[in-house]
Design a protein around this motif. Structure first.
Motif, PDB file in Angstrom:
ATOM      1  N   LEU A   1       0.848  -1.186   0.000  1.00  0.00           N
ATOM      2  CA  LEU A   1       0.000   0.000   0.000  1.00  0.00           C
ATOM      3  C   LEU A   1       0.884   1.236   0.000  1.00  0.00           C
ATOM      4  O   LEU A   1       1.797   1.364   0.826  1.00  0.00           O
ATOM      5  N   ALA A   2       0.632   2.166  -0.931  1.00  0.00           N
ATOM      6  CA  ALA A   2       1.430   3.398  -1.027  1.00  0.00           C
ATOM      7  C   ALA A   2       0.566   4.465  -1.686  1.00  0.00           C
ATOM      8  O   ALA A   2       0.643   4.693  -2.890  1.00  0.00           O
ATOM      9  N   PRO A   3      -0.309   5.123  -0.927  1.00  0.00           N
ATOM     10  CA  PRO A   3      -1.215   6.108  -1.515  1.00  0.00           C
ATOM     11  C   PRO A   3      -0.458   7.276  -2.122  1.00  0.00           C
ATOM     12  O   PRO A   3       0.486   7.787  -1.517  1.00  0.00           O
ATOM     13  N   PRO A   4      -0.865   7.735  -3.324  1.00  0.00           N
ATOM     14  CA  PRO A   4      -0.182   8.865  -3.958  1.00  0.00           C
ATOM     15  C   PRO A   4      -0.648  10.188  -3.368  1.00  0.00           C
ATOM     16  O   PRO A   4      -1.666  10.259  -2.675  1.00  0.00           O
ATOM     17  N   TYR A   5       0.106  11.231  -3.648  1.00  0.00           N
ATOM     18  CA  TYR A   5      -0.327  12.598  -3.310  1.00  0.00           C
ATOM     19  C   TYR A   5      -1.170  13.090  -4.474  1.00  0.00           C
ATOM     20  O   TYR A   5      -0.664  13.281  -5.584  1.00  0.00           O
TER      21      TYR A   5
ATOM     22  N   LEU B   1      -7.648   5.362   4.008  1.00  0.00           N
ATOM     23  CA  LEU B   1      -6.549   6.318   3.906  1.00  0.00           C
ATOM     24  C   LEU B   1      -5.279   5.620   3.419  1.00  0.00           C
ATOM     25  O   LEU B   1      -4.554   6.145   2.570  1.00  0.00           O
ATOM     26  N   ALA B   2      -5.019   4.435   3.929  1.00  0.00           N
ATOM     27  CA  ALA B   2      -3.830   3.683   3.509  1.00  0.00           C
ATOM     28  C   ALA B   2      -3.904   3.295   2.039  1.00  0.00           C
ATOM     29  O   ALA B   2      -2.881   3.196   1.361  1.00  0.00           O
ATOM     30  N   ARG B   3      -5.114   3.096   1.525  1.00  0.00           N
ATOM     31  CA  ARG B   3      -5.292   2.728   0.115  1.00  0.00           C
ATOM     32  C   ARG B   3      -5.292   3.952  -0.796  1.00  0.00           C
ATOM     33  O   ARG B   3      -5.184   3.819  -2.014  1.00  0.00           O
ATOM     34  N   GLY B   4      -5.492   5.140  -0.236  1.00  0.00           N
ATOM     35  CA  GLY B   4      -5.573   6.344  -1.047  1.00  0.00           C
ATOM     36  C   GLY B   4      -6.987   6.693  -1.465  1.00  0.00           C
ATOM     37  O   GLY B   4      -7.184   7.545  -2.334  1.00  0.00           O
ATOM     38  N   ASP B   5      -7.988   6.086  -0.857  1.00  0.00           N
ATOM     39  CA  ASP B   5      -9.383   6.382  -1.194  1.00  0.00           C
ATOM     40  C   ASP B   5      -9.835   7.721  -0.628  1.00  0.00           C
ATOM     41  O   ASP B   5     -10.748   8.351  -1.167  1.00  0.00           O
TER      42      ASP B   5
ATOM     43  N   ALA C   1       1.995   2.613   5.233  1.00  0.00           N
ATOM     44  CA  ALA C   1       1.690   2.896   3.822  1.00  0.00           C
ATOM     45  C   ALA C   1       2.285   4.232   3.390  1.00  0.00           C
ATOM     46  O   ALA C   1       2.220   4.574   2.205  1.00  0.00           O
ATOM     47  N   GLY C   2       2.815   5.014   4.346  1.00  0.00           N
ATOM     48  CA  GLY C   2       3.431   6.291   4.009  1.00  0.00           C
ATOM     49  C   GLY C   2       2.684   7.500   4.518  1.00  0.00           C
ATOM     50  O   GLY C   2       3.052   8.638   4.209  1.00  0.00           O
TER      51      GLY C   2
END
Length: 266
Positions: free
Chosen positions: A142-146, A197-201, A225-226
């Motif tokens: 898991l690495a959600p983008p900005y 949040l960890a998934r970037g949703d 996840a960052g």
């Protein structure tokens, strides 16, 4: 301590509890009041917690467990403590809303080292070991983008039990979020918000005096996840399950999004 084995125990226990919950929500729930704030507990909470306690204590009989319904199981102040949320989202289940998860965390001297969140509805499990990243059931990192939006952030709000409706800090924070965020979700299942949040949703979470059992697993998952977590004033956020409620208030977001999110709360 073999944290890989602990993760296997936690994942298998959470998924077994999830199967129990999914099947149970198809029948009568056995719902009754819990406390004086309008919350409820169901027979499913108790059955899921019993399963989780049996699995964990069979594997680690000398460890302590803090479970949502049973409280402290074992001696206080031990080196290893498990935190168990057997049904995060009970109020959702009680009204027929399929938005709930199971959460398990393992802490050493109060500091979370392992976190597992399982969604019985989607049959997805996310887990993290401190310093080794957060992964899905299939091992995908898991690495959600900005990904900022010109319309403002999509946020989740969470608060602990027993917070008064007219709490001045809550009113100030929620007013600021309502004015500046694109949407503010109140899922009644904080661990699911952490997984999102960890998934970037979603773009961030703001928490006020969060609960003890439904915080560490999700927070560790997001951090690995960052995601960065700060205190509400932007200062360091100290992770410790023994911390008082005031120290479990936070802002969590991608590191590049965090300054902007903190500025919304000023």
């Amino acid at each position: 301590m073999d944290l890989d084995h602990a993760r296997t125990v936690a994942v298998e226990a959470a998924e077994a509890a999830g199967t129990l919950l999914l099947e149970g929500t198809r029948g009568a729930l056995g719902t009754r009041a819990k406390g004086e704030a309008g919350d409820v507990v169901t027979d499913l909470d108790l059955a899921s917690e019993k399963l989780l306690l049996e699995r964990i204590l069979t594997a680690y009989p000398s460890h302590t467990v803090i479970a949502e319904e049973s409280g402290l199981v074992g001696a206080a102040g031990g080196e290893w403590t498990w935190l168990v949320d057997p049904l995060d989202g009970t109020n959702n289940v009680a009204i027929g809303l399929p938005t709930y998860v199971v959460g398990v965390a393992l802490c050493r001297s109060g500091r979370p080292l392992l976190g597992v969140v399982h969604d019985p509805v989607s049959r997805q499990t996310w887990s993290a070991v401190r310093g080794r990243g957060a992964v899905t059931s299939s091992g995908l990192r898991l690495a959600p983008p900005y990904a900022p939006s010109p319309h403002g952030p999509l946020l989740a709000w969470t608060q602990g039990y027993g917070i008064a409706r007219d709490d001045a800090t809550v009113r100030r924070l929620k007013t600021a979020l309502d004015l500046n965020a694109r949407r503010v979700l109140q899922l009644w299942a904080p661990l699911l918000a952490w997984a999102m949040l960890a998934r970037g949703d979603i773009d961030g979470i703001v928490g006020y005096r969060a609960g003890v059992v439904d915080l560490p697993a999700g927070a560790l998952l997001a951090q690995e996840a960052g995601i960065e977590i700060r205190a509400l004033d932007g200062g360091p956020y100290e992770e410790c399950v023994d911390a008082p409620g005031d120290e479990r208030s936070f802002v969590a977001a991608h590191p590049r999004a965090l300054p902007g999110l903190l500025s919304l709360l000023e």
